[in-house]
Design a protein around this motif. Sequence first.
Motif, short mmCIF file in Angstrom:
data_model
loop_
_atom_site.label_atom_id
_atom_site.label_comp_id
_atom_site.label_asym_id
_atom_site.label_seq_id
_atom_site.Cartn_x
_atom_site.Cartn_y
_atom_site.Cartn_z
N ARG A 59 2.81 -8.52 2.33
CA ARG A 59 2.56 -7.08 2.26
C ARG A 59 1.72 -6.60 3.43
O ARG A 59 1.89 -5.48 3.90
CB ARG A 59 1.91 -6.73 0.92
CG ARG A 59 2.92 -6.85 -0.20
CD ARG A 59 2.34 -6.53 -1.54
NE ARG A 59 3.37 -6.64 -2.54
CZ ARG A 59 4.00 -5.58 -3.07
NH1 ARG A 59 3.68 -4.38 -2.71
NH2 ARG A 59 4.95 -5.77 -3.97
N LYS A 60 0.83 -7.45 3.91
CA LYS A 60 0.04 -7.09 5.09
C LYS A 60 0.96 -6.92 6.30
O LYS A 60 0.82 -5.96 7.07
CB LYS A 60 -0.99 -8.19 5.35
CG LYS A 60 -1.91 -7.90 6.51
CD LYS A 60 -2.94 -9.00 6.63
CE LYS A 60 -3.91 -8.69 7.76
NZ LYS A 60 -4.95 -9.71 7.86
N GLN A 62 4.22 -6.21 6.21
CA GLN A 62 5.06 -5.03 5.99
C GLN A 62 4.32 -3.74 6.31
O GLN A 62 4.87 -2.84 6.94
CB GLN A 62 5.58 -5.00 4.55
CG GLN A 62 6.52 -6.13 4.21
CD GLN A 62 7.79 -6.07 5.01
OE1 GLN A 62 8.40 -5.03 5.17
NE2 GLN A 62 8.20 -7.22 5.55
N ARG A 63 3.07 -3.63 5.87
CA ARG A 63 2.27 -2.42 6.14
C ARG A 63 1.98 -2.27 7.63
O ARG A 63 1.92 -1.17 8.15
CB ARG A 63 0.95 -2.47 5.36
CG ARG A 63 1.07 -2.37 3.87
CD ARG A 63 1.43 -0.98 3.37
NE ARG A 63 0.45 0.03 3.63
CZ ARG A 63 -0.47 0.45 2.79
NH1 ARG A 63 -0.56 -0.09 1.60
NH2 ARG A 63 -1.30 1.40 3.13
N GLY A 66 4.72 -0.55 9.25
CA GLY A 66 4.97 0.80 8.74
C GLY A 66 5.88 0.86 7.54
O GLY A 66 6.37 1.94 7.19
N TYR A 68 6.29 0.70 3.65
CA TYR A 68 5.51 0.78 2.42
C TYR A 68 6.37 0.27 1.27
O TYR A 68 7.48 0.73 1.07
CB TYR A 68 5.07 2.21 2.15
CG TYR A 68 4.37 2.38 0.84
CD1 TYR A 68 3.09 1.90 0.66
CD2 TYR A 68 5.00 2.99 -0.23
CE1 TYR A 68 2.44 2.02 -0.54
CE2 TYR A 68 4.36 3.13 -1.44
CZ TYR A 68 3.08 2.65 -1.60
OH TYR A 68 2.45 2.78 -2.80
N LEU A 69 5.86 -0.69 0.52
CA LEU A 69 6.57 -1.23 -0.63
C LEU A 69 6.13 -0.46 -1.88
O LEU A 69 4.98 -0.55 -2.29
CB LEU A 69 6.27 -2.72 -0.78
CG LEU A 69 6.68 -3.57 0.42
CD1 LEU A 69 6.15 -4.97 0.29
CD2 LEU A 69 8.18 -3.58 0.56
N PRO A 70 7.03 0.30 -2.49
CA PRO A 70 6.64 1.18 -3.59
C PRO A 70 6.33 0.48 -4.91
O PRO A 70 5.61 1.01 -5.73
CB PRO A 70 7.85 2.10 -3.75
CG PRO A 70 9.00 1.30 -3.26
CD PRO A 70 8.45 0.43 -2.15
N ASP A 72 4.89 -2.76 -7.26
CA ASP A 72 3.92 -3.84 -7.25
C ASP A 72 4.62 -5.18 -7.45
O ASP A 72 5.64 -5.27 -8.13
CB ASP A 72 2.89 -3.65 -8.36
CG ASP A 72 1.93 -2.51 -8.08
OD1 ASP A 72 1.85 -2.09 -6.91
OD2 ASP A 72 1.24 -2.07 -9.01
N SER A 83 -1.85 -4.29 -1.80
CA SER A 83 -1.77 -3.44 -0.61
C SER A 83 -1.82 -4.23 0.68
O SER A 83 -1.78 -3.65 1.77
CB SER A 83 -2.89 -2.40 -0.63
OG SER A 83 -4.15 -3.04 -0.50
N TRP A 86 -5.04 -3.40 2.86
CA TRP A 86 -5.22 -2.04 3.39
C TRP A 86 -5.83 -1.15 2.33
O TRP A 86 -5.60 -1.30 1.15
CB TRP A 86 -3.88 -1.46 3.80
CG TRP A 86 -3.32 -2.12 5.02
CD1 TRP A 86 -2.87 -3.40 5.11
CD2 TRP A 86 -3.15 -1.54 6.29
NE1 TRP A 86 -2.43 -3.65 6.36
CE2 TRP A 86 -2.58 -2.53 7.13
CE3 TRP A 86 -3.41 -0.29 6.83
CZ2 TRP A 86 -2.30 -2.30 8.45
CZ3 TRP A 86 -3.11 -0.07 8.15
CH2 TRP A 86 -2.57 -1.06 8.94
N TYR A 88 -6.22 2.48 0.44
CA TYR A 88 -5.27 3.56 0.12
C TYR A 88 -5.69 4.84 0.77
O TYR A 88 -6.75 5.16 1.03
CB TYR A 88 -5.21 3.77 -1.42
CG TYR A 88 -4.42 2.69 -2.08
CD1 TYR A 88 -3.05 2.68 -1.99
CD2 TYR A 88 -5.04 1.67 -2.79
CE1 TYR A 88 -2.31 1.69 -2.60
CE2 TYR A 88 -4.31 0.68 -3.39
CZ TYR A 88 -2.95 0.71 -3.29
OH TYR A 88 -2.23 -0.27 -3.89
#
Length: 88
Positions: A59-60, A62-63, A66, A68-70, A72, A83, A86, A88
């Motif tokens: 996830r780090k 992916q963020r 740019g 965003y994984l909607p 959980d 997250s 990161w 929010y």
Amino acid sequence: MGVCFFIFLVLFAIIFPPVAVLMIAGCGPDFLINIILTLLGYFPGHLHAFYLIGVYYYRKDQRRHGIYLPRDAPGIFSRKVQSGGWRY
């Protein structure tokens, strides 16, 4: 949190999984679940710790790109892991 942190995290996960979970997710439900899994059997604690580390770094990454994984990841209660570290 670069390569050195990742190496230490994996070493802690191999030696004592709850320490690695504490470092990545903080003191919360994931930490308590990992302590229980480690006490029930050393191998389940390892699986849970490596699952958290994998989700955190995925996830780090992916963020950072740019994306965003909607949704959980299942079975993870820490917002920090969800997250990718990161805010929010």
